[in-house]
Enzyme design. Sequence first.
Site, short mmCIF file in Angstrom:
data_model
loop_
_atom_site.label_atom_id
_atom_site.label_comp_id
_atom_site.label_asym_id
_atom_site.label_seq_id
_atom_site.Cartn_x
_atom_site.Cartn_y
_atom_site.Cartn_z
N LYS A 177 44.77 46.51 -39.47
CA LYS A 177 46.06 46.75 -38.60
C LYS A 177 46.70 48.19 -39.23
O LYS A 177 46.64 48.51 -40.21
CB LYS A 177 46.87 45.49 -38.84
CG LYS A 177 46.10 44.33 -38.19
CD LYS A 177 47.09 43.03 -38.41
CE LYS A 177 46.42 41.60 -37.79
NZ LYS A 177 47.04 40.58 -38.02
N TYR A 187 45.91 39.68 -27.98
CA TYR A 187 46.70 38.42 -28.43
C TYR A 187 47.10 37.49 -27.45
O TYR A 187 48.10 36.82 -27.72
CB TYR A 187 47.68 38.91 -29.47
CG TYR A 187 47.17 39.39 -30.79
CD1 TYR A 187 46.87 38.55 -31.61
CD2 TYR A 187 47.70 40.77 -31.36
CE1 TYR A 187 46.33 38.89 -32.87
CE2 TYR A 187 47.28 41.05 -32.51
CZ TYR A 187 46.65 40.17 -33.34
OH TYR A 187 46.30 40.43 -34.64
N ASN A 211 49.84 41.62 -42.23
CA ASN A 211 49.09 41.00 -42.96
C ASN A 211 47.56 41.68 -42.89
O ASN A 211 46.76 41.22 -43.15
CB ASN A 211 49.17 39.48 -42.77
CG ASN A 211 48.54 39.23 -41.04
OD1 ASN A 211 48.06 40.12 -40.51
ND2 ASN A 211 48.54 37.98 -40.61
N HIS A 267 42.77 41.85 -39.12
CA HIS A 267 42.39 40.95 -38.29
C HIS A 267 40.76 40.48 -38.35
O HIS A 267 40.06 41.73 -38.21
CB HIS A 267 42.84 40.97 -36.73
CG HIS A 267 41.89 40.47 -35.79
ND1 HIS A 267 42.39 39.18 -35.51
CD2 HIS A 267 40.74 40.56 -35.09
CE1 HIS A 267 41.69 38.88 -34.43
NE2 HIS A 267 40.61 39.62 -34.31
N GLU A 285 36.23 39.71 -28.24
CA GLU A 285 36.77 40.75 -28.70
C GLU A 285 36.22 42.08 -28.73
O GLU A 285 36.67 43.12 -28.61
CB GLU A 285 37.64 40.41 -30.06
CG GLU A 285 38.56 39.46 -29.77
CD GLU A 285 39.19 38.73 -31.12
OE1 GLU A 285 38.64 38.94 -32.01
OE2 GLU A 285 39.75 37.60 -31.16
#
Length: 133
Positions: free
Chosen positions: A9, A49, A112, A115, A126
């Site tokens: 990310k 998402y 965080n 992913h 995905e």
Amino acid sequence: MEKTFVMIKPDGVRRGLMGEIIGRIEKKGFRITRAKLFRPSRALVEEHYKEHREKPFYEELVTYILDGPVMAMEVEGESVIEAMRTMIGSTDPKEALPGTIRGDFAYSITENIIHGSDSAASAERELKLWFDD
Ligand SMILES: Nc1nc2c(ncn2[C@@H]2O[C@H](COP(=O)(O)OP(=O)(O)OP(=O)(O)O)[C@@H](O)[C@H]2O)c(=O)[nH]1
Ligand SMILES: [Mg+2]
């Protein structure tokens, strides 16, 4: 051989953690078979998402992923979907164990770092979404 979708990310890229994370994946014995460093469109991130569309944190999550380049990767190996989730650690960094990527480097539930797909169905969806242009 199983494949999963992994994304470093924007905070992971910005903090210079790409090498650390790619190193962990390679040292584990997994192979990175496709990768691209780029800024995804809002439409792509919203589709990625979409299961969280009704959640209170959804807008914050999408805005954060759009904040800078991400490193999208296809990772291949035996039981790689579950193994990458273990290496990544719990969603909430307070609960992520030392030795996991989030446990070692993250302190924020939004920022965080990384992913990983949570199931075979998610991995297939995905990988198609991020790599089949
Ligand atoms: N602020 C906030 N963010 C959350 C919460 N739950 C999830 N998120 C964010 O939404 C992302 C997606 O949530 P999940 O798919 O449930 O968690 P995950 O599978 O560990 O994380 P991803 O790998 O990003 O999909 C998480 O990585 C968090 O950044 C929450 O309770 N509060
Ligand atoms: Mg998830």
